[in-house]
Design a protein around this motif. Structure first.
Motif, PDB file in Angstrom:
ATOM      1  N   SER A 257      -5.283  -4.303  -2.025  1.00 59.32           N
ATOM      2  CA  SER A 257      -4.077  -3.663  -1.505  1.00 59.32           C
ATOM      3  C   SER A 257      -4.187  -2.147  -1.572  1.00 59.32           C
ATOM      4  O   SER A 257      -3.811  -1.440  -0.630  1.00 59.32           O
TER       5      SER A 257
ATOM      6  N   THR B 284      -1.788  -7.146   3.299  1.00 56.68           N
ATOM      7  CA  THR B 284      -2.964  -6.355   2.919  1.00 56.68           C
ATOM      8  C   THR B 284      -4.090  -6.540   3.928  1.00 56.68           C
ATOM      9  O   THR B 284      -4.722  -5.564   4.366  1.00 56.68           O
TER      10      THR B 284
ATOM     11  N   ALA C 241     -11.526  -3.918   1.346  1.00 55.06           N
ATOM     12  CA  ALA C 241     -10.286  -4.686   1.249  1.00 55.06           C
ATOM     13  C   ALA C 241     -10.423  -6.036   1.944  1.00 55.06           C
ATOM     14  O   ALA C 241      -9.967  -7.065   1.423  1.00 55.06           O
TER      15      ALA C 241
ATOM     16  N   GLY D 237       0.807  -1.216   0.000  1.00 53.76           N
ATOM     17  CA  GLY D 237       0.000   0.000   0.000  1.00 53.76           C
ATOM     18  C   GLY D 237       0.835   1.258   0.000  1.00 53.76           C
ATOM     19  O   GLY D 237       0.293   2.368   0.108  1.00 53.76           O
TER      20      GLY D 237
END
Length: 382
Positions: free
Chosen positions: A246, A194, A218, A142
């Protein structure tokens, strides 16, 4: 009145998005860029893809790719020298979290001077950074959208957590095609990173309605698509979904910050050359169990987002379902269950516990933590 803030770069997402690097740099006024990558990115061909794209738009460039996993302070200093010596005016990071965090940190030193440890903590950067274009090639860190950079201080044997809105890239480029070159182990490790980003940001004391949306999305995507992404490099739907997971987890944690998992993982990563995602995979269920009494409704909701049937359960029972879901997911994709499998030494736990308590990510953990609590969590995970 509480004011919600949400910081994000321009985002270019989709198959072939990596072809937008050169044009993106030109739009930011760049004349000569420093391309920062690492051996894995170079071997996969993505560094050359970026170089060819820069050539196509007549953009001058220099390359620095002496970056290792968990980038070190001396690597950042070397990269800053290359930036200055080549008279660059922008930085392009290409890779996973290591390359992107190094690229951001090179930009700090090149424009603000000093040593990278001077910028540990929150908002220590005072002079403007050059334009930053970050190209993510893993579905995990990220960093392409975050205000974080994590660098290893070799002498202190710890990871420096640098947080500043100055580190939010100007343009983030996410091309799911790049995920097809990652092996199953890296796909699994980065995927659980993630998930950790999403869960920690969702239960963070700094979470907002804006970050909650990104975190929930997510979590749902990882729960559905991480297994098939690990199983097949050519599963396009899974790669696209994990790239989006991500990205959204990155937006969530960049704004809500993280928690005890990452604080403890940084303490481990500064002393042992272990994969960050695998460290998170081991720690996550233990920290979720620890935090359960502080945020039972949050963890119950996470279980529902993961697809668990929580009908007829108490909030605490539903919350425990999210923990069991994480454990099962980690088992299915083959990540380590215990630190004893990874070579972590028990003798290092006391000092790591003290380092973790001082990490900036610990501030936003939903349950108060003492050094004794951290020590016990480490030992349970060992």
């Amino acid at each position: 009145m509480y004011i919600n803030k949400f910081v994000t770069p321009e985002i270019i997402f989709g198959d072939g998005a990596i072809q937008q690097v050169g044009e993106s740099c030109l739009r930011l006024g760049a004349k000569k860029v420093l391309i920062v990558s690492d051996e894995g990115v170079r071997n996969a061909g993505w560094e050359e893809k970026v170089i060819q794209n820069c050539k196509a738009v007549h953009l001058e460039y220099a390359v620095f790719n002496n970056i290792t996993s968990d980038p070190k302070d001396f690597e950042v200093e070397h990269g800053a020298k290359v930036y200055i010596e080549n008279e660059c005016d922008a930085v392009v990071g290409v890779g996973g979290g290591s390359a992107l965090d190094a690229a951001k940190s090179i930009a700090i030193i090149a424009t603000n001077g000093g040593a990278i440890e001077d910028y540990e903590g929150v908002d220590k950067i005072h002079l403007p950074l050059p334009p930053l274009v970050m190209v993510s090639t893993t579905a995990g860190s990220g960093s392409e959208v975050s205000q974080f950079a994590i660098i290893v201080d070799q002498k202190a044997k710890k990871k420096l957590t640098i947080i500043s809105k100055s580190l939010v890239p100007d343009i983030a480029i996410v091309d799911p095609v790049t995920l097809s070159t990652k092996d199953p182990a890296l796909t699994a490790s980065t995927g659980l990173d993630t998930l950790t980003h999403a869960i920690e940001s969702y239960v963070s004391v700094a979470a907002t309605p804006l970050t909650d949306v990104q975190a929930r999305n997510a979590i749902a995507l990882v729960s559905e698509y991480l297994r098939p992404s690990v199983a097949s490099r050519s599963n396009k739907e899974a790669k696209n979904s994990m790239a989006m997971a991500s990205l959204q987890a990155g937006l969530a944690f960049s704004n809500a910050i993280l928690g005890a998992v990452h604080a403890m993982a940084h303490a481990i990563g500064g002393r042992f050359p272990l994969a960050h995602g695998e460290i998170n995979a081991v720690l996550l269920p233990y920290v979720m169990e620890y935090n359960l009494i502080a945020v039972p409704k949050h963890l119950a909701h996470i279980a529902e987002v993961m697809g668990e049937d929580t009908r007829g359960l108490t909030v605490m029972e539903a919350g425990r379902k999210s923990i069991s879901h994480v454990k099962q997911l980690a088992q299915d994709i083959g990540t380590p269950k215990r630190f004893s499998e990874m070579g972590l030494e028990e003798a290092a736990i006391p000092i790591m516990s003290k380092v973790a308590l001082e990490d900036a990510c610990m501030i936003t953990n939903p349950r108060d933590v003492t050094v004794q609590d951290i020590d016990e969590l480490f030992r349970r995970a060992l």
